[in-house]
Design a protein around this motif. Structure first.
Motif, PDB file in Angstrom:
ATOM      1  N   ALA A  39       4.309   5.485  -8.690  1.00 30.66           N
ATOM      2  CA  ALA A  39       4.254   5.203  -9.978  1.00 30.66           C
ATOM      3  C   ALA A  39       3.246   4.126 -10.336  1.00 30.66           C
ATOM      4  CB  ALA A  39       5.609   4.434 -10.418  1.00 30.66           C
ATOM      5  N   VAL A  40       2.989   3.001  -9.792  1.00 28.73           N
ATOM      6  CA  VAL A  40       1.899   2.091  -9.966  1.00 28.73           C
ATOM      7  C   VAL A  40       0.726   2.593  -9.932  1.00 28.73           C
ATOM      8  CG1 VAL A  40       1.005  -0.070  -9.535  1.00 28.73           C
ATOM      9  CG2 VAL A  40       3.517   0.037  -9.497  1.00 28.73           C
ATOM     10  N   THR A  41       0.334   3.175  -8.921  1.00 21.95           N
ATOM     11  CA  THR A  41      -1.072   3.763  -8.885  1.00 21.95           C
ATOM     12  C   THR A  41      -1.248   4.868  -9.845  1.00 21.95           C
ATOM     13  OG1 THR A  41      -0.750   3.441  -6.109  1.00 21.95           O
ATOM     14  CG2 THR A  41      -2.497   4.995  -7.057  1.00 21.95           C
ATOM     15  N   ILE A  42      -0.306   5.817  -9.939  1.00 19.62           N
ATOM     16  CA  ILE A  42      -0.691   6.836 -11.136  1.00 19.62           C
ATOM     17  C   ILE A  42      -0.888   6.189 -12.510  1.00 19.62           C
ATOM     18  CG2 ILE A  42       0.306   8.459 -12.426  1.00 19.62           C
ATOM     19  CD1 ILE A  42       1.773   9.412  -9.963  1.00 19.62           C
ATOM     20  N   ALA A  43      -0.068   5.164 -12.923  1.00 14.95           N
ATOM     21  CA  ALA A  43      -0.319   4.406 -14.055  1.00 14.95           C
ATOM     22  C   ALA A  43      -1.700   3.735 -14.033  1.00 14.95           C
ATOM     23  CB  ALA A  43       0.765   3.572 -14.288  1.00 14.95           C
TER      24      ALA A  43
END
Length: 300
Positions: A39-43
């Motif tokens: 989630a953090v990487t995509i955001a």
């Protein structure tokens, strides 16, 4: 715009806001990246890579004045604002993820923001571009007004958690008051040009806001992120730290025109984010089966 209200007030307002952010953070917020890397990487990819590309395309499409174009790129490179936490909470997003994204993105922006801004200055080549630019000395000022207050806030929370909790509301009120004073002073100083500013960048900032919120929600959803986390990503990506962008434009680049897109965006993003959040929750996109996967929500 060269008044003490802008050159001194804005950095003070930003420092107070970032100190308030630090008071809401713990070291664990940075460690959460390891527990929810997808989630953090995509955001972060959406925030750091997609948004500048989209802003660049919109600037070319609209044929903006070079200084306004630089301002749009500066806005696109600015990290999420602390208000994203509130909007995420209101629309049932994962607030803990918002806190993590704000913390991580604020650190990364110290590097990426000057890179994007200097690229825009070189590419669009405004008439006074030779006198602008975020050289190392100015980048160090960004570091000082962004990371130092955050680090102090984190330290205060770690050493004096009771004091940090008690100061949370006063710091928020104080930062809002200082920022409001700066905005009112700026509006009065630039009142003859406000209509022209809105005509120049009103539509492009509105489109950019809608695209930012949409990308922040639908890209993570398509890649298998839960709806609560996708709402958090949307608010984080759509609600920019416009105060930071304005401060860099006015205090470091010493150019009011570069600050215009961020100033207009700062007014538009709240009602647009509210409508967008209402639409995606109204349509039932925040499915109840996500709750089992989501981390505990910590309001800030």
């Amino acid at each position: 715009m060269d008044s003490a209200l802008a050159t001194v007030g804005l950095p003070i307002a930003l420092a107070v806001i970032m100190f308030g952010l630090g008071l809401s953070l713990t070291v664990a917020d940075f460690g959460r990246v390891a527990r929810h890397p997808k989630a953090v990487t995509i955001a972060l990819v959406c925030q750091l890579l997609l948004l500048p590309v989209i802003a660049f395309g919109l600037v070319k499409l609209f044929g903006l004045d070079p200084l306004l174009a630089v301002g749009m790129m500066l806005l696109a490179a600015s990290p999420g604002g602390t208000t994203a936490n509130l909007f995420s909470h209101l629309f049932h997003g994962d607030v803990a993820l918002n806190v993590t994204l704000t913390a991580v993105n604020s650190v990364i922006a110290v590097v990426t923001l000057p890179v994007v801004t200097n690229f825009a200055l070189a590419y669009f080549d405004p008439d006074d571009g030779a006198t602008l630019g975020l050289q190392f000395s100015k980048v160090s000022q960004v570091f000082a007004i962004v990371l130092v207050p955050v680090a102090l806030g984190v330290l205060v929370r770690r050493l004096r958690p009771g004091f940090a909790a008690a100061m949370d509301k006063p710091v928020r009120i104080g930062s809002a008051a200082v920022l409001a004073l700066v905005i009112v002073g700026t509006v009065l100083a630039e009142r003859e040009s406000i209509t022209d500013y809105l005509a120049s960048v009103g539509l492009i900032t509105l489109i950019f806001c809608v695209l930012s919120l949409s990308i922040g929600y639908f890209v993570p959803r398509r890649l298998g992120i839960t709806s609560r986390q996708s709402i958090a990503c949307s608010m984080e990506i759509g609600i920019h730290n416009s105060t930071l962008a304005i401060t860099i434009a006015v205090s470091l680049l010493a150019n009011v025109t570069v600050a215009v897109p961020a100033a207009v965006y700062g007014v538009l993003m709240f009602p647009v984010a509210a409508v967008f959040g209402w639409i995606i929750t109204r349509r039932g996109t925040a499915a109840s089966d996500d709750s089992a996967d989501a981390p505990a929500v910590r309001q800030t």
